[in-house]
Design an enzyme around this catalytic site. Structure first.
Site, PDB file in Angstrom:
ATOM      1  N   HIS A   1       0.829  -1.210   0.000  1.00  0.00           N
ATOM      2  CA  HIS A   1       0.000   0.000   0.000  1.00  0.00           C
ATOM      3  C   HIS A   1       0.866   1.262   0.000  1.00  0.00           C
ATOM      4  CE1 HIS A   1      -3.366   2.604   0.752  1.00  0.00           C
ATOM      5  NE2 HIS A   1      -2.930   2.973   1.940  1.00  0.00           N
TER       6      HIS A   1
ATOM      7  N   ASP B   1      -3.589   8.885   4.016  1.00  0.00           N
ATOM      8  CA  ASP B   1      -3.801   7.502   3.588  1.00  0.00           C
ATOM      9  C   ASP B   1      -5.160   7.389   2.890  1.00  0.00           C
ATOM     10  OD1 ASP B   1      -4.505   4.628   3.655  1.00  0.00           O
ATOM     11  OD2 ASP B   1      -2.687   4.446   4.856  1.00  0.00           O
TER      12      ASP B   1
ATOM     13  N   CYS C   1      -4.076   3.370  -4.881  1.00  0.00           N
ATOM     14  CA  CYS C   1      -3.403   4.042  -3.766  1.00  0.00           C
ATOM     15  C   CYS C   1      -2.195   4.852  -4.242  1.00  0.00           C
ATOM     16  CB  CYS C   1      -2.983   3.039  -2.701  1.00  0.00           C
ATOM     17  SG  CYS C   1      -1.896   1.713  -3.283  1.00  0.00           S
TER      18      CYS C   1
END
Length: 352
Positions: free
Chosen positions: A241, A258, A311
């Site tokens: 990630h 995030d 992401c």
């Protein structure tokens, strides 16, 4: 009358359009006379069947819009408008279907007020510049190269191959090379704009710092004084990630961004310890860490992804917007557009 059911459509229409122009009155009068003739079994002196009467009434209902009598009266003022709908501007819809502009669908009948642009947005130009046909062809040509090792762009002591660029295809995970190249473009633009001084570490910085502390990464800033900058970007690869930490030297904050809503105040704290050690070496004095704030942005505060592949793009766009001082207004819907735009920017070594 909102459901369009009329006990006697012909009579109702006659009442609604009583104030229309004479030519319209004569038209409706003819319809009324014809309808009454149908009820008596004759039309223009000729016999008429019952099914023809029903057909005429059905056609009158279909011709009239299902609306209030006020709307019928207003439209009767302009008979031409009833024959064909007004021309609609479909440019936004076409652009959306071509993935040139990704946005929420807009109902044509609604008038949506455009939000006022901030001073920063006006200075930096359009938030979503349109990708021309030529630009999209350039993107397709680059992705279509058969040799995965073919170098398509080279700058900042980095090389982007076809294999690297292909990670920006829809549904793919971005690799280190693409993110490092893009963040260098962000730094390069800040140097040209002169608005905010932005410095970015590479994606390999934080793993070294976490594994061995300041001593391991001390040489990384041998030729640079990071305290001369306003913003320091730290891209983070946590397992599978991507996320971003941002050090704001003026606001004295270390924040974590995030796109999946995770919180990592521990990462922010470790970066603050790094700053303290770096400051002591560069400035020969202690950094007042008590005046600093570390925090992780909540999922409700920043754009979030709703798939498992974007992401890296979110991380790059966090960095892009923050470097320009813009609010994070993009969404998941913008990701296909951003991927194409980033490919073109990497190929041309400049941000739009």
């Amino acid at each position: 009358m909102r459901d369009g059911t009329l006990a006697n459509p012909a009579v109702t229409v006659w009442r609604d359009v009583s104030s229309a122009r004479p030519t319209t009155d004569r038209w409706f009068s003819a319809c009324l006379s014809k309808s009454r003739g149908l009820e008596n079994g004759k039309v223009d002196g000729k016999p008429a069947l019952k099914d023809k009467t029903e057909d005429a009434l059905v056609r009158s209902r279909e011709w009239l819009p299902s609306s209030t009598s006020l709307n019928v009266t207003a439209q009767a003022q302009k008979p031409a408008a009833l024959k064909q709908p007004p021309d609609l501007d479909l440019s936004s819809e076409i652009a959306t279907r071509l993935n040139l502009v990704d946005r929420e669908p807009v109902v044509p009948s609604q008038v949506t007020a455009q939000p006022k642009k901030s001073v920063a947005e006006s200075r930096c130009g359009q938030e979503f510049p349109v990708l021309t046909k030529e630009m999209l062809q350039e993107v397709s040509l680059a992705l279509g190269q058969k040799d995965p090792n073919l170098v398509l762009s080279s700058a900042f002591k980095l090389r982007i191959t076809q294999r690297d660029l292909a990670t920006l295809s829809d549904g793919s995970w971005l690799n280190d090379e693409v993110i490092n190249f893009y963040l260098n473009l962000v730094m390069s633009r800040s140097e040209q704009d002169g608005s905010r001084k932005v410095y970015s570490f590479s994606t390999f910085f934080f793993p070294k710092l976490r594994g061995g502390g300041h001593a391991v990464v001390r040489r990384w800033t041998k030729a640079v004084d990071i305290f001369l900058y306003d913003i320091i970007l730290v891209p983070l690869h946590l397992g599978v990630h991507w996320s971003l930490a941002v050090i704001d030297l003026k606001a004295k904050t270390v924040k974590y961004y995030d796109s999946m809503g995770q919180r990592h105040d521990d990462i922010c704290s470790l970066l603050l310890v790094y700053l303290k050690d770096e400051y002591k070496i560069k400035k020969s004095k202690e950094l007042e860490v008590s005046k600093w704030v570390v925090s992780s942005l909540k999922s409700s505060e920043i754009p979030q992804q709703n798939n498992g592949s974007d992401c890296g793009v979110f991380t790059c766009k966090y960095a892009d917007y923050i470097a320009r001082g813009l609010p994070l207004t993009f969404t998941q819907l913008n990701m296909p557009y951003f991927r194409k735009k980033m490919i073109w920017e990497i190929l041309n070594q400049r941000l739009l």
